[in-house]
Design a protein around this motif. Structure first.
Motif, PDB file in Angstrom:
ATOM      1  N   THR A 106       0.831  -1.198   0.000  1.00 36.72           N
ATOM      2  CA  THR A 106       0.000   0.000   0.000  1.00 36.72           C
ATOM      3  C   THR A 106       0.868   1.252   0.000  1.00 36.72           C
ATOM      4  O   THR A 106       0.606   2.207  -0.734  1.00 36.72           O
ATOM      5  CB  THR A 106      -0.929   0.001   1.226  1.00 36.72           C
ATOM      6  N   ILE A 107       1.917   1.249   0.790  1.00 36.56           N
ATOM      7  CA  ILE A 107       2.820   2.407   0.866  1.00 36.56           C
ATOM      8  C   ILE A 107       3.553   2.603  -0.460  1.00 36.56           C
ATOM      9  O   ILE A 107       3.642   3.723  -0.966  1.00 36.56           O
ATOM     10  CB  ILE A 107       3.813   2.248   2.031  1.00 36.56           C
ATOM     11  N   VAL A 108       4.040   1.518  -1.054  1.00 32.60           N
ATOM     12  CA  VAL A 108       4.735   1.618  -2.336  1.00 32.60           C
ATOM     13  C   VAL A 108       3.777   2.128  -3.412  1.00 32.60           C
ATOM     14  O   VAL A 108       4.129   2.991  -4.221  1.00 32.60           O
ATOM     15  CB  VAL A 108       5.352   0.259  -2.742  1.00 32.60           C
ATOM     16  N   GLY A 109       2.549   1.629  -3.406  1.00 31.67           N
ATOM     17  CA  GLY A 109       1.548   2.094  -4.365  1.00 31.67           C
ATOM     18  C   GLY A 109       1.262   3.578  -4.205  1.00 31.67           C
ATOM     19  O   GLY A 109       1.114   4.312  -5.194  1.00 31.67           O
ATOM     20  N   ALA A 110       1.190   4.036  -2.964  1.00 32.70           N
ATOM     21  CA  ALA A 110       0.941   5.457  -2.707  1.00 32.70           C
ATOM     22  C   ALA A 110       2.106   6.307  -3.206  1.00 32.70           C
ATOM     23  O   ALA A 110       1.900   7.379  -3.799  1.00 32.70           O
ATOM     24  CB  ALA A 110       0.702   5.693  -1.218  1.00 32.70           C
ATOM     25  N   ILE A 111       3.325   5.847  -2.989  1.00 38.06           N
ATOM     26  CA  ILE A 111       4.503   6.592  -3.434  1.00 38.06           C
ATOM     27  C   ILE A 111       4.535   6.673  -4.957  1.00 38.06           C
ATOM     28  O   ILE A 111       4.777   7.744  -5.532  1.00 38.06           O
ATOM     29  CB  ILE A 111       5.798   5.961  -2.876  1.00 38.06           C
ATOM     30  N   ILE A 112       4.260   5.564  -5.627  1.00 33.89           N
ATOM     31  CA  ILE A 112       4.239   5.560  -7.093  1.00 33.89           C
ATOM     32  C   ILE A 112       3.146   6.494  -7.604  1.00 33.89           C
ATOM     33  O   ILE A 112       3.351   7.258  -8.543  1.00 33.89           O
ATOM     34  CB  ILE A 112       4.068   4.129  -7.636  1.00 33.89           C
ATOM     35  N   GLY A 113       1.986   6.452  -6.963  1.00 38.19           N
ATOM     36  CA  GLY A 113       0.887   7.337  -7.355  1.00 38.19           C
ATOM     37  C   GLY A 113       1.243   8.796  -7.199  1.00 38.19           C
ATOM     38  O   GLY A 113       0.952   9.623  -8.071  1.00 38.19           O
ATOM     39  N   LEU A 114       1.903   9.147  -6.095  1.00 34.58           N
ATOM     40  CA  LEU A 114       2.306  10.540  -5.875  1.00 34.58           C
ATOM     41  C   LEU A 114       3.369  10.980  -6.882  1.00 34.58           C
ATOM     42  O   LEU A 114       3.343  12.121  -7.353  1.00 34.58           O
ATOM     43  CB  LEU A 114       2.807  10.727  -4.448  1.00 34.58           C
ATOM     44  N   LEU A 115       4.285  10.083  -7.214  1.00 34.55           N
ATOM     45  CA  LEU A 115       5.290  10.407  -8.230  1.00 34.55           C
ATOM     46  C   LEU A 115       4.626  10.643  -9.587  1.00 34.55           C
ATOM     47  O   LEU A 115       4.992  11.566 -10.324  1.00 34.55           O
ATOM     48  CB  LEU A 115       6.341   9.303  -8.331  1.00 34.55           C
TER      49      LEU A 115
END
Length: 142
Positions: A53-62
């Motif tokens: 979930t955290i990795v997905g959020a980081i990719i989404g923000l990028l």
């Protein structure tokens, strides 16, 4: 040393300005939609799911950051940004609509608010792309 006047970019025509604002609105809707998803998401059953979930959020923000960067460049008249936004936005809008249709076809309920936010974001993206290719915009990018 002789004085050199700063190079100024002409003000973007109305369709480009509208496209820029629609891109920013799509990013805001995306951030709000993600925050809504995180707020209503059931607790993750383990460290692996939480990390995902955290990795997905980081990719989404990028990704959203890249959209903002390209939208700023679009506003300055850089054609590569218009093309990049068209490709990224077009893919995003198509996959959003297909995802909503597929989950509905499979009987998965994403919730009315989540579905509405996703479709709103896709509509903003499509409108932004269309504005960026109107005649005054085309002249601005030449």
């Amino acid at each position: 040393m002789p004085y050199r006047a700063p190079v100024t970019t002409p003000a973007p025509p109305t369709p480009v300005e509208r496209s820029f604002r629609l891109w920013i609105a799509a990013v805001v809707v995306g951030v709000l939609g993600s925050a809504l998803s995180f707020a209503t998401m059931p607790a993750a059953p383990g460290a692996t799911a939480a990390a995902g979930t955290i990795v997905g959020a980081i990719i989404g923000l990028l990704f959203l950051g890249a959209i903002v960067y390209c939208a700023l460049r679009l506003r300055r008249g850089e054609n590569w940004a218009r093309i990049a936004l068209t490709v990224l936005g077009g893919i995003s809008a198509v996959f959003t609509v297909l995802g909503v249709l597929l989950t509905a076809g499979l009987g998965v309920n994403l919730g009315l608010l989540s579905t509405t936010v996703s479709l709103l974001q896709a509509a903003l993206i499509v409108a932004a792309i269309l504005f960026s290719f109107q005649a005054p915009a085309n002249a601005y990018f030449r």
